[in-house]
Design a protein around this motif. Structure first.
Motif, mmCIF file in Angstrom:
data_model
loop_
_atom_site.group_PDB
_atom_site.id
_atom_site.type_symbol
_atom_site.label_atom_id
_atom_site.label_comp_id
_atom_site.label_asym_id
_atom_site.label_seq_id
_atom_site.Cartn_x
_atom_site.Cartn_y
_atom_site.Cartn_z
ATOM 1 N N HIS A 38 0.896 -1.200 0.075
ATOM 2 C CA HIS A 38 -0.015 0.079 -0.064
ATOM 3 C C HIS A 38 0.996 1.277 -0.021
ATOM 4 N N LEU A 39 0.406 2.314 -0.631
ATOM 5 C CA LEU A 39 0.962 3.576 -0.552
ATOM 6 C C LEU A 39 0.095 4.552 0.171
ATOM 7 N N GLY A 40 0.671 5.066 1.233
ATOM 8 C CA GLY A 40 0.035 6.184 2.022
ATOM 9 C C GLY A 40 0.511 7.582 1.564
ATOM 10 N N CYS A 41 1.700 7.726 2.419
ATOM 11 C CA CYS A 41 2.153 9.285 2.333
ATOM 12 C C CYS A 41 2.903 9.490 1.022
ATOM 13 N N GLU A 42 3.537 8.330 0.809
ATOM 14 C CA GLU A 42 4.732 8.493 -0.635
ATOM 15 C C GLU A 42 5.872 9.421 0.158
ATOM 16 N N GLN A 43 5.918 9.721 1.167
ATOM 17 C CA GLN A 43 6.988 10.621 1.613
ATOM 18 C C GLN A 43 8.121 10.012 2.547
ATOM 19 N N GLY A 44 7.987 8.468 2.769
ATOM 20 C CA GLY A 44 8.616 7.925 4.038
ATOM 21 C C GLY A 44 8.082 8.126 5.230
ATOM 22 N N VAL A 45 7.060 8.832 5.346
ATOM 23 C CA VAL A 45 6.625 8.885 6.828
ATOM 24 C C VAL A 45 5.860 7.620 7.499
ATOM 25 N N CYS A 46 4.753 7.109 6.584
ATOM 26 C CA CYS A 46 3.782 6.325 7.370
ATOM 27 C C CYS A 46 4.222 5.016 7.500
ATOM 28 N N GLY A 47 5.011 4.468 6.480
ATOM 29 C CA GLY A 47 5.367 2.929 6.714
ATOM 30 C C GLY A 47 4.397 1.975 6.014
ATOM 31 N N ALA A 48 3.524 2.458 5.365
ATOM 32 C CA ALA A 48 2.482 1.472 4.729
ATOM 33 C C ALA A 48 2.912 0.500 3.612
ATOM 34 N N CYS A 49 4.200 1.348 2.922
ATOM 35 C CA CYS A 49 4.841 0.585 1.734
ATOM 36 C C CYS A 49 6.080 -0.268 2.134
ATOM 37 N N THR A 50 6.319 -0.600 3.360
ATOM 38 C CA THR A 50 7.366 -0.993 3.840
ATOM 39 C C THR A 50 7.326 -2.783 3.045
ATOM 40 N N MET A 58 12.486 -1.929 3.858
ATOM 41 C CA MET A 58 12.632 -0.634 3.271
ATOM 42 C C MET A 58 11.335 0.116 3.056
ATOM 43 N N ARG A 59 11.181 1.285 2.778
ATOM 44 C CA ARG A 59 10.327 2.006 2.136
ATOM 45 C C ARG A 59 10.251 2.098 0.802
ATOM 46 N N SER A 60 9.303 1.394 -0.056
ATOM 47 C CA SER A 60 9.265 1.250 -1.096
ATOM 48 C C SER A 60 8.750 2.627 -1.977
ATOM 49 N N CYS A 61 8.291 3.481 -1.332
ATOM 50 C CA CYS A 61 7.911 4.655 -1.860
ATOM 51 C C CYS A 61 9.232 5.607 -1.912
ATOM 52 N N LEU A 62 10.355 5.398 -1.078
ATOM 53 C CA LEU A 62 11.378 6.251 -1.246
ATOM 54 C C LEU A 62 12.684 5.507 -1.773
HETATM 55 FE FE1 FES Z 1 4.358 6.349 3.595
HETATM 56 FE FE2 FES Z 1 6.029 4.781 1.912
HETATM 57 S S1 FES Z 1 3.897 5.442 1.565
HETATM 58 S S2 FES Z 1 6.075 5.707 3.930
#
Ligand code: FES
Ligand code: FES
Length: 392
Positions: A38-50, A58-62
């Motif tokens: 899942h993608l939440g914040c797309e800024q490395g903050v929420c961790g949904a994309c781990t 790792m954060r896949s959005c970063l």
């Molecule tokens: Fe929130 Fe990657 S989408 S940390």
């Protein structure tokens, strides 16, 4: 521009074209239609994309897809038959560790990492370890209970599996630094083969995070170069840094401590430094590892010193990759502000060293950990100023 990327996703080869800025989460979701991430914040903050990349969360959005060519990726779908993940999923169900489920793929991956890495973790450690994963539904109590329950009673099959498997390092298979690099400079001797294999390929940073910075130092370039071109002297003006062995054959070995609130990281590593004295420039390529968090930082720094009236300007081009749990704190804007604060300290340290004045508190005792809390405060103030400026 499109880059061909091939990854091993949950044991299957997935290939496709990605733009240099395409992040891994989008690549996985769009190329392989693996939408469990899942993608939440797309800024490395929420961790949904781990997700796991080469065995590390790792954060896949970063993480840029182009930087993951040949990487081994495991997303929540890849744990279907994994006995440990089965136990974690069941425990989340029993302990009400999820409601809407949006954070759950990232939570499960992080929980898996905690249980595998910290088998003796207590509730406080669990809370600290999941602090990079945000949940807006559960209040975390059920999540902590679920993880704690599996830690107390892990499935036997998972313990056997954990004993067998060892996370693969991203450094596996990286190219050697070619020894011809040393010919760029009369000051840098040949790099030995074993030291070279410890270092990332100097040309492998095209798709890494890029930071361009300048430091102004109130001193003439010749004097500043005397310090910059001497690793022993230079390290004394970098907060938290020290050499662990004499600079030899163009190779520096050292460590750098960073403290952010309760979190302390100590990166120990090796760098190859090539100086070009005529041009007052150089290149550093290195890799460090923080053993506690199992995070690695590798990067390339190109620098050139130019005159600015009676002062000097040091132009820096940094490209880096931060992998492992600490990359959760790798939000680009925050890293940039922390770098700004660190560079201000280095500039001040250079001036103090050149003036022979009393070295200020950050440079007086070596090694003094780079205080991330202080950097963090500067960082947040810097960010705030920029936001306010934009909103005017
Ligand atoms: Fe929130 Fe990657 S989408 S940390
Ligand atoms: Fe809804 Fe965590 S269960 S965000």
């Amino acid at each position: 521009m499109q880059i061909e990327v091939e990854i091993q996703l949950n044991g299957q080869t997935v290939s496709g074209a990605a733009e240099p800025r395409t992040h891994l989460a989008d690549f996985i979701r769009e190329e392989a239609l693996a939408t469990g991430t899942h993608l939440g914040c797309e800024q490395g903050v929420c961790g949904a994309c781990t997700i796991f990349i080469d065995g590390e969360p790792m954060r896949s959005c970063l993480t840029l897809a182009a930087a993951c060519d040949n990487a081994d990726i495991r997303t929540v779908e890849g744990f279907a038959d994994d006995p440990l993940m089965q136990a974690i999923r069941e425990s989340f169900k029993q302990h009400h560790g999820l409601q809407c489920g949006y954070c759950t793929p990232g939570m499960l991956v992080t929980a898996y990492d905690i249980i595998r890495r910290l088998p003796g973790a207590d509730r406080q450690i669990i809370r600290r370890e999941i602090s990079g994963n945000l949940c807006r539904c559960t209040g975390y109590e059920g999540i902590v209970n679920a993880i704690e329950a599996v830690l107390k009673d892990p499935p036997v099959a998972s313990l056997q599996e954990m004993a067998r498997s060892k996370p693969r390092s991203r450094s596996d298979g990286l190219d050697k630094i070619v020894s011809s690099d040393s010919s760029m400079s009369p000051e840098a001797g040949p790099t030995t083969e074993s030291e070279a294999t410890d270092l990332p390929d100097a040309d492998s940073f095209d798709t890494a995070v890029n930071l361009e910075k300048t430091i102004t130092v109130a001193a003439a370039p010749d004097a500043v170069w005397q310090i910059i071109s001497n690793p022993e002297a230079m390290v004394s003006v970098i907060p938290g840094a020290s050499l662990t062995a004499p600079f030899d054959n163009g190779i520096a070995k050292g460590l750098c401590e960073v403290k952010v609130g309760p979190m302390k990281a100590q990166f120990q590593g090796t760098a190859s430094i090539v100086y070009q004295t005529d041009a007052k420039s150089g290149t550093l390529v290195g890799r460090g590892r923080d053993d506690f968090s199992r995070s690695t930082l590798e990067g390339r720094l190109d620098f050139v010193l130019v005159p600015d009236g009676v002062d000097s300007i040091l132009d820096l081009n940094m490209r880096y990759r931060l992998n492992g749990p600490l990359s959760q704190f790798g939000r680009a804007a925050l890293i940039e502000e922390i770098a700004n604060a660190l560079l201000r300290d280095i500039a001040r340290g250079l001036e103090e060293k050149l003036n022979g004045t009393a070295i200020s508190e950050h440079h007086s005792k070596a090694p003094h950990p780079a205080n991330g809390s202080r950097f963090l405060v500067s960082a947040l103030v810097g960010l705030l100023k920029r936001v306010l400026r934009r909103s005017r």
